[in-house]
Scaffold this motif. Structure first.
Motif, short mmCIF file in Angstrom:
data_model
loop_
_atom_site.label_atom_id
_atom_site.label_comp_id
_atom_site.label_asym_id
_atom_site.label_seq_id
_atom_site.Cartn_x
_atom_site.Cartn_y
_atom_site.Cartn_z
N UNK A 103 -8.46 15.38 -6.23
CA UNK A 103 -7.73 16.58 -6.63
C UNK A 103 -8.87 17.78 -6.57
N UNK A 104 -8.61 18.65 -5.83
CA UNK A 104 -9.54 19.76 -5.44
C UNK A 104 -10.81 18.78 -4.91
N UNK A 105 -12.22 19.29 -5.45
CA UNK A 105 -13.45 18.53 -5.23
C UNK A 105 -13.56 17.47 -6.38
N UNK B 138 -3.50 25.35 -9.02
CA UNK B 138 -3.57 23.99 -9.16
C UNK B 138 -3.98 23.14 -7.91
N UNK B 139 -4.89 22.52 -7.45
CA UNK B 139 -5.14 21.69 -6.45
C UNK B 139 -4.19 20.63 -6.21
N UNK B 140 -3.89 20.28 -5.09
CA UNK B 140 -3.01 18.89 -4.83
C UNK B 140 -3.74 17.80 -5.34
N UNK B 141 -2.82 16.84 -5.89
CA UNK B 141 -3.47 15.35 -6.25
C UNK B 141 -2.91 14.53 -4.91
N UNK B 142 -3.87 14.12 -4.15
CA UNK B 142 -3.67 13.11 -3.22
C UNK B 142 -4.33 11.73 -3.52
N UNK C 141 0.96 -1.24 -0.06
CA UNK C 141 0.01 0.04 -0.11
C UNK C 141 0.65 1.21 0.02
N UNK C 142 0.02 2.23 -0.40
CA UNK C 142 1.05 3.67 -0.55
C UNK C 142 0.24 4.73 -0.71
N UNK C 143 0.99 5.95 -0.40
CA UNK C 143 0.26 7.17 -0.27
C UNK C 143 1.31 8.26 -1.07
N UNK C 144 0.52 9.01 -1.97
CA UNK C 144 1.38 10.13 -2.48
C UNK C 144 0.71 11.58 -2.55
N UNK C 145 1.65 12.38 -2.82
CA UNK C 145 0.89 13.74 -3.08
C UNK C 145 1.70 14.71 -4.02
N UNK C 146 1.12 15.03 -5.02
CA UNK C 146 1.78 15.87 -6.03
C UNK C 146 0.97 17.33 -5.96
N UNK C 147 1.81 18.45 -6.75
CA UNK C 147 1.43 19.55 -6.65
C UNK C 147 1.51 20.39 -5.26
#
Length: 331
Positions: free
Chosen positions: A239-241, A210-214, A188-194
């Protein structure tokens, strides 16, 4: 009428994609086949010494110029518990010459181990470039009531910005259980971009960012026997809503010492079913998937189905140094 229908559909998709509250990043159904884009902590997550992956996605075939998203990545494992990688991807959308290009350098550290359990942490640094070509616009003032559409008239609007480059960063972490001989190995993993949340290049006057991509992803590999395994997997992206939920599974069957056959499918909630087939031969893997769209937008668009193909090369030394099998999903 058909032309106006396609143009209106394209504008709807683009407006949805670039608005600050919506998902702006491209996505793949074969997300595990393109791991460096999914999570920088998956850099070097291979049973080998280096990996090169090429991915191509064609989307919204009902439009005269469908979206195309090619990508290529490469990563290498060092003997210092550190892996390095690069990732380039470009989404080209429709008839207005819109493109969204990303380029990242990634690094992961996989020295956190508890027996056969391992945690990898990664980061990514790069740039985003989004642009479009105003000369390819088709606007209402190009419509002549007597002769119909005329590209030689109209189109006089001057835009302040048609291209922009911004710095970007991302982080991630991955856990996997590499214990040999178990019936089920979890990952399993988790990442966050932007993380820098760069300003939207085309809505700068409104201070849109630009909203973060989780992203959360995971699953387990269930070993039916020595020759067959089944890997259920889940993905949640926000990402965002806007959010994306996917669930699926694939079976991996050993044909002989050099060949594995993979078969499975993913379901993207409220959107599409994506059957998948792949072949792993020696150091190469090729996989193909096809999204069968089931959403209301797909019904309006007509042929809204999407196609993906990926090719991966994994390089290994003549003598494998680590006898512990690495548990890593291939889809």
């Amino acid at each position: 009428m058909q032309y106006l229908r396609k143009t209106g559909l394209l504008l709807l998709i683009l407006i949805t994609g670039i608005a600050g509250y919506s998902q702006t990043d491209p996505h793949y159904s074969q997300y595990y086949a393109y791991p460096v884009w999914l999570n920088p902590a998956l850099t070097g997550a291979i049973d080998g010494n280096y990996r090169v992956t090429a991915m191509y996605r064609s989307q919204w075939g009902g439009i005269s110029n469908p979206f195309a998203t090619p990508g290529i990545s490469a990563d290498i494992v060092t003997n210092k518990n550190v892996s390095l990688g690069v990732n380039l991807m470009n989404q080209r959308a429709g008839t207005i010459g819109y493109s969204y290009m990303t380029g990242y350098a990634t690094m992961s550290y996989n020295g956190v181990r508890f027996g056969y359990h391992q945690i990898s942490m990664g980061m990514a640094f790069g740039v985003l470039n989004r642009r479009f070509d105003p000369s390819k616009f088709r606007t209402g003032d190009m419509w002549n009531p007597y002769t119909g559409f005329d590209p030689t008239q109209g189109g006089t609007e001057v835009l302040n910005k048609t291209s922009a480059i911004a710095f970007d960063a991302g982080v991630g972490a991955v856990y996997f259980d590499g214990t040999p001989g178990k019936k089920a190995n979890w990952f399993g993993g988790i990442s966050a971009y932007h993380l820098t949340q760069p300003q939207d290049p085309f809505l700068a006057g409104e201070h849109e960012k630009m909203p973060m991509r989780l992203t959360f992803h995971g699953g387990f590999k269930y070993n039916v026997n020595e020759n067959v395994s089944i890997t259920p997997n889940l993905l949640y992206m926000r990402q965002g809503n806007s959010e994306e939920k996917m669930a699926g599974a694939y079976a991996q069957m050993r044909v002989n010492e050099a060949t594995d056959f993979l078969l499975g499918a993913n379901y993207r909630f409220k959107d599409a079913v994506s059957p998948y087939v792949g072949v792993y031969y020696k150091n190469y893997m090729i996989s193909v998937s096809y999204d069968v769209n089931m959403s209301d937008l797909g019904k309006v668009a007509g042929n809204a189905n999407n196609f993906e193909i990926s090719l991966t090369l994994i390089g290994r030394k003549a003598v494998k140094q680590d006898a512990v099998p690495f548990v890593c999903p291939r889809l």
